[in-house]
Design a protein around this motif. Structure first.
Motif, PDB file in Angstrom:
ATOM      1  N   PRO A   1      15.741 -25.798 -23.109  1.00 51.76           N
ATOM      2  CA  PRO A   1      16.486 -25.191 -24.328  1.00 51.76           C
ATOM      3  C   PRO A   1      15.492 -23.909 -24.800  1.00 51.76           C
ATOM      4  O   PRO A   1      15.642 -22.923 -25.227  1.00 51.76           O
ATOM      5  CB  PRO A   1      16.851 -26.142 -25.095  1.00 51.76           C
ATOM      6  CG  PRO A   1      17.058 -27.221 -24.290  1.00 51.76           C
ATOM      7  CD  PRO A   1      15.959 -27.168 -23.283  1.00 51.76           C
ATOM      8  N   GLY A   2      14.104 -24.284 -25.246  1.00 46.98           N
ATOM      9  CA  GLY A   2      13.273 -23.732 -26.082  1.00 46.98           C
ATOM     10  C   GLY A   2      12.576 -22.304 -25.280  1.00 46.98           C
ATOM     11  O   GLY A   2      12.237 -21.385 -26.194  1.00 46.98           O
ATOM     12  N   GLU A   3      12.982 -22.144 -23.913  1.00 42.94           N
ATOM     13  CA  GLU A   3      12.730 -20.959 -23.210  1.00 42.94           C
ATOM     14  C   GLU A   3      13.986 -20.073 -22.928  1.00 42.94           C
ATOM     15  O   GLU A   3      13.542 -19.088 -22.245  1.00 42.94           O
ATOM     16  CB  GLU A   3      12.018 -21.437 -21.936  1.00 42.94           C
ATOM     17  CG  GLU A   3      10.841 -22.461 -22.197  1.00 42.94           C
ATOM     18  CD  GLU A   3      10.050 -22.743 -20.956  1.00 42.94           C
ATOM     19  OE1 GLU A   3      10.578 -22.539 -19.998  1.00 42.94           O
ATOM     20  OE2 GLU A   3       9.372 -23.868 -21.194  1.00 42.94           O
TER      21      GLU A   3
ATOM     22  N   ARG B   1      13.525 -11.296 -21.023  1.00 42.57           N
ATOM     23  CA  ARG B   1      12.141 -10.825 -20.110  1.00 42.57           C
ATOM     24  C   ARG B   1      12.908 -10.494 -18.778  1.00 42.57           C
ATOM     25  O   ARG B   1      12.157 -10.254 -17.714  1.00 42.57           O
ATOM     26  CB  ARG B   1      11.177 -11.540 -20.049  1.00 42.57           C
ATOM     27  CG  ARG B   1      10.287 -11.722 -21.390  1.00 42.57           C
ATOM     28  CD  ARG B   1       9.149 -12.791 -21.132  1.00 42.57           C
ATOM     29  NE  ARG B   1       8.321 -12.922 -22.263  1.00 42.57           N
ATOM     30  CZ  ARG B   1       7.398 -13.707 -22.568  1.00 42.57           C
ATOM     31  NH1 ARG B   1       7.207 -14.586 -21.510  1.00 42.57           N
ATOM     32  NH2 ARG B   1       6.696 -13.808 -23.781  1.00 42.57           N
ATOM     33  N   ASN B   2      14.224 -10.641 -18.616  1.00 33.75           N
ATOM     34  CA  ASN B   2      15.039 -10.135 -17.441  1.00 33.75           C
ATOM     35  C   ASN B   2      14.587 -11.324 -16.138  1.00 33.75           C
ATOM     36  O   ASN B   2      14.588 -11.090 -15.143  1.00 33.75           O
ATOM     37  CB  ASN B   2      14.528  -9.030 -16.881  1.00 33.75           C
ATOM     38  CG  ASN B   2      15.209  -7.934 -17.762  1.00 33.75           C
ATOM     39  OD1 ASN B   2      16.140  -7.805 -18.129  1.00 33.75           O
ATOM     40  ND2 ASN B   2      14.387  -6.728 -17.963  1.00 33.75           N
ATOM     41  N   THR B   3      14.027 -12.489 -16.524  1.00 32.31           N
ATOM     42  CA  THR B   3      13.860 -13.783 -15.844  1.00 32.31           C
ATOM     43  C   THR B   3      15.021 -14.139 -15.099  1.00 32.31           C
ATOM     44  O   THR B   3      15.099 -14.494 -14.028  1.00 32.31           O
ATOM     45  CB  THR B   3      12.946 -14.636 -16.402  1.00 32.31           C
ATOM     46  OG1 THR B   3      11.804 -14.194 -16.836  1.00 32.31           O
ATOM     47  CG2 THR B   3      12.828 -15.898 -15.633  1.00 32.31           C
ATOM     48  N   ILE B   4      16.086 -13.911 -16.164  1.00 33.20           N
ATOM     49  CA  ILE B   4      17.577 -14.276 -15.536  1.00 33.20           C
ATOM     50  C   ILE B   4      18.555 -13.360 -15.755  1.00 33.20           C
ATOM     51  O   ILE B   4      18.056 -12.369 -16.920  1.00 33.20           O
ATOM     52  CB  ILE B   4      17.935 -15.662 -16.204  1.00 33.20           C
ATOM     53  CG1 ILE B   4      17.831 -15.756 -17.809  1.00 33.20           C
ATOM     54  CG2 ILE B   4      17.399 -16.959 -15.654  1.00 33.20           C
ATOM     55  CD1 ILE B   4      18.247 -17.051 -18.269  1.00 33.20           C
ATOM     56  N   ASP B   5      19.584 -13.183 -15.341  1.00 35.60           N
ATOM     57  CA  ASP B   5      20.470 -12.345 -15.790  1.00 35.60           C
ATOM     58  C   ASP B   5      21.782 -12.737 -16.578  1.00 35.60           C
ATOM     59  O   ASP B   5      22.329 -11.793 -17.317  1.00 35.60           O
ATOM     60  CB  ASP B   5      21.205 -11.678 -14.222  1.00 35.60           C
ATOM     61  CG  ASP B   5      20.269 -11.327 -13.395  1.00 35.60           C
ATOM     62  OD1 ASP B   5      19.362 -10.127 -13.624  1.00 35.60           O
ATOM     63  OD2 ASP B   5      20.271 -11.729 -12.037  1.00 35.60           O
ATOM     64  N   ALA B   6      21.841 -13.898 -16.643  1.00 34.22           N
ATOM     65  CA  ALA B   6      22.773 -14.625 -17.337  1.00 34.22           C
ATOM     66  C   ALA B   6      22.459 -15.934 -17.916  1.00 34.22           C
ATOM     67  O   ALA B   6      21.573 -16.523 -16.997  1.00 34.22           O
ATOM     68  CB  ALA B   6      24.221 -14.495 -16.541  1.00 34.22           C
ATOM     69  N   LEU B   7      23.103 -16.640 -18.482  1.00 35.28           N
ATOM     70  CA  LEU B   7      23.079 -17.857 -18.878  1.00 35.28           C
ATOM     71  C   LEU B   7      23.962 -18.540 -19.490  1.00 35.28           C
ATOM     72  O   LEU B   7      24.928 -17.996 -20.312  1.00 35.28           O
ATOM     73  CB  LEU B   7      21.610 -18.269 -19.859  1.00 35.28           C
ATOM     74  CG  LEU B   7      21.654 -17.694 -21.173  1.00 35.28           C
ATOM     75  CD1 LEU B   7      22.446 -18.577 -22.314  1.00 35.28           C
ATOM     76  CD2 LEU B   7      20.182 -17.428 -21.788  1.00 35.28           C
TER      77      LEU B   7
ATOM     78  N   LYS C   1      22.340 -10.641 -28.689  1.00 38.01           N
ATOM     79  CA  LYS C   1      21.586  -9.432 -28.964  1.00 38.01           C
ATOM     80  C   LYS C   1      21.236  -8.742 -27.356  1.00 38.01           C
ATOM     81  O   LYS C   1      20.744  -7.533 -27.395  1.00 38.01           O
ATOM     82  CB  LYS C   1      20.330  -9.598 -29.671  1.00 38.01           C
ATOM     83  CG  LYS C   1      20.552 -10.099 -31.033  1.00 38.01           C
ATOM     84  CD  LYS C   1      19.305 -10.658 -31.595  1.00 38.01           C
ATOM     85  CE  LYS C   1      19.385 -11.217 -33.074  1.00 38.01           C
ATOM     86  NZ  LYS C   1      18.383 -11.927 -33.490  1.00 38.01           N
ATOM     87  N   ILE C   2      21.238  -9.695 -26.270  1.00 34.96           N
ATOM     88  CA  ILE C   2      20.950  -9.057 -25.086  1.00 34.96           C
ATOM     89  C   ILE C   2      21.910  -9.051 -24.063  1.00 34.96           C
ATOM     90  O   ILE C   2      22.049  -8.163 -23.288  1.00 34.96           O
ATOM     91  CB  ILE C   2      19.731 -10.067 -24.535  1.00 34.96           C
ATOM     92  CG1 ILE C   2      18.615 -10.274 -25.585  1.00 34.96           C
ATOM     93  CG2 ILE C   2      19.099  -9.516 -23.180  1.00 34.96           C
ATOM     94  CD1 ILE C   2      17.525 -11.316 -25.084  1.00 34.96           C
TER      95      ILE C   2
END
Length: 356
Positions: free
Chosen positions: A195-197, A204-210, A225-226
């Motif tokens: 959760p904290g990450e 940082r575009n490590t993922i596209d969605a969550l 915001k992103i």
């Protein structure tokens, strides 16, 4: 003289037994609990705090539980092992985090297209769900109990709109549990991130969605915001967290403290569901008024149909290859057929018939 000695001995024995009983009643039992969340984490962490407070109050101070958050024990997804080994006596986490270790744990959090929170609570308490969970956790010297429900979770935050199945191809998304397997079958790349990450990974575009939870927790995380596209749920209609306890430690407690601990967990679990529901309602109102750029979406029918088909295929595969999985899946599906008829008549029927 013998009679007098007998009386003195009897009195001494009574005093000694009474003293022992008083000592036993006053003895303080201290437990350590590891949670998957950071310190003062809202809603999830509140469930733990409420349980600890109730257990201490109901035991008149005889049961004290120290809580270590993820920043202290440094293993957000290691709670299962830490409690199993005895490093911690208890834990608070999510069962589906441990599907890689014990695959059949994932069924006790929530299932895509499955039961709602109240339907699932009914299954746990009156439909055999708790007994099945006992069966899965017993080989690991663990006992698990419902630990708080979020209710229906939202389908997630996406940088880009999902218009068709091709938009899921190579999509890297934070999504745990069974839903991750469903999306993988459709070409996406599911990952699990503590959760904290989450915000940093999205930024940082490590993922596209969550997907995280819903308005109760998502708003304060700042995902909007992103990733402005906020999709309705399908994957986690009743996300239940869990309290897990080392069975040897539980059995070592006096019977009354065992009962108190179970009551405290049960009450904290339901309280979290109510808190989450209330917070989601409040935050949804704030989101729609303060952040009008958030675009609330429903997945296209083509995508939902494909998700449901993939979900059914994976369930069939798991049932065919694992006897315990088949047992749990059948129990859940049978109970859903039973309870959903009443849900449609009562909850859904009431809302539809009284809608202005």
């Amino acid at each position: 003289m013998l009679k007098s000695l007998y009386k003195k001995t009897l009195v001494a024995a009574v005093v000694m037994v009474t003293s022992v009983n008083v000592f036993a009643a006053d003895k303080v039992y201290r437990l350590k609990l590891a949670e998957s969340w950071g310190p003062n984490f809202p809603v999830f962490g509140d469930s733990v705090k409420n349980m600890v407070k109730m257990a201490e109050e109901m035991s008149n101070g005889r049961l004290k539980i120290r809580v270590d958050s993820a920043n202290k024990h440094k293993s957000a997804f290691g709670v299962f092992d830490m409690v199993k080994s005895g490093q911690y006596d208890m834990g608070h986490s999510a069962s589906y985090y441990y599907k890689g270790k014990v695959p059949n744990t994932l069924y006790f959090t929530t299932m895509p297209f499955g039961m709602t929170a109240m339907e699932q609570y009914a299954w746990f308490q009156y439909g055999g769900g708790q007994e099945l969970m006992d069966e899965v956790y017993a080989p690991h010297n663990l006992v698990a109990f419902p630990g708080g429900n979020t209710g229906v979770q939202m389908g997630g935050w996406f940088r880009k709109e999902i218009n068709n199945l091709d938009d899921l191809k190579n999509l890297k998304m934070r999504i745990p549990g069974f839903a991750g397997e469903v999306l993988a079958k459709l070409g996406a790349t599911p990952v699990n991130i503590p959760p904290g990450e989450l915000y940093t990974a999205l930024e940082r575009n490590t993922i596209d969605a969550l997907e995280w939870v819903g308005p109760s927790l998502d708003l304060r995380m700042g995902f909007h915001k992103i990733a402005p596209f906020y999709y309705m749920g399908w994957h986690e209609p009743a996300t239940e967290l869990m309290f897990i306890i080392n069975k040897k430690k539980l059995d070592s407690l006096p019977a009354d403290l065992q009962a108190i601990l179970k009551v405290a967990m049960h009450k904290a679990s339901y309280d979290m569901y109510v808190q989450s529901y209330a917070s989601s309602a409040e935050n949804w109102a704030e989101m729609t008024s303060e952040f009008p750029d958030i675009k609330v979406k429903t997945f296209p029918a083509e995508v939902l149909t494909a998700m449901k088909k993939a979900n059914d295929e994976i369930l069939s595969e798991k049932a065919a290859s694992d006897e315990m999985a088949a047992k749990i899946i059948k129990s859940q599906q049978d109970y859903l057929k039973l309870v959903r008829v009443w849900t449609d008549i009562s909850e859904f029927g009431y809302i539809q018939s009284t809608k202005e």
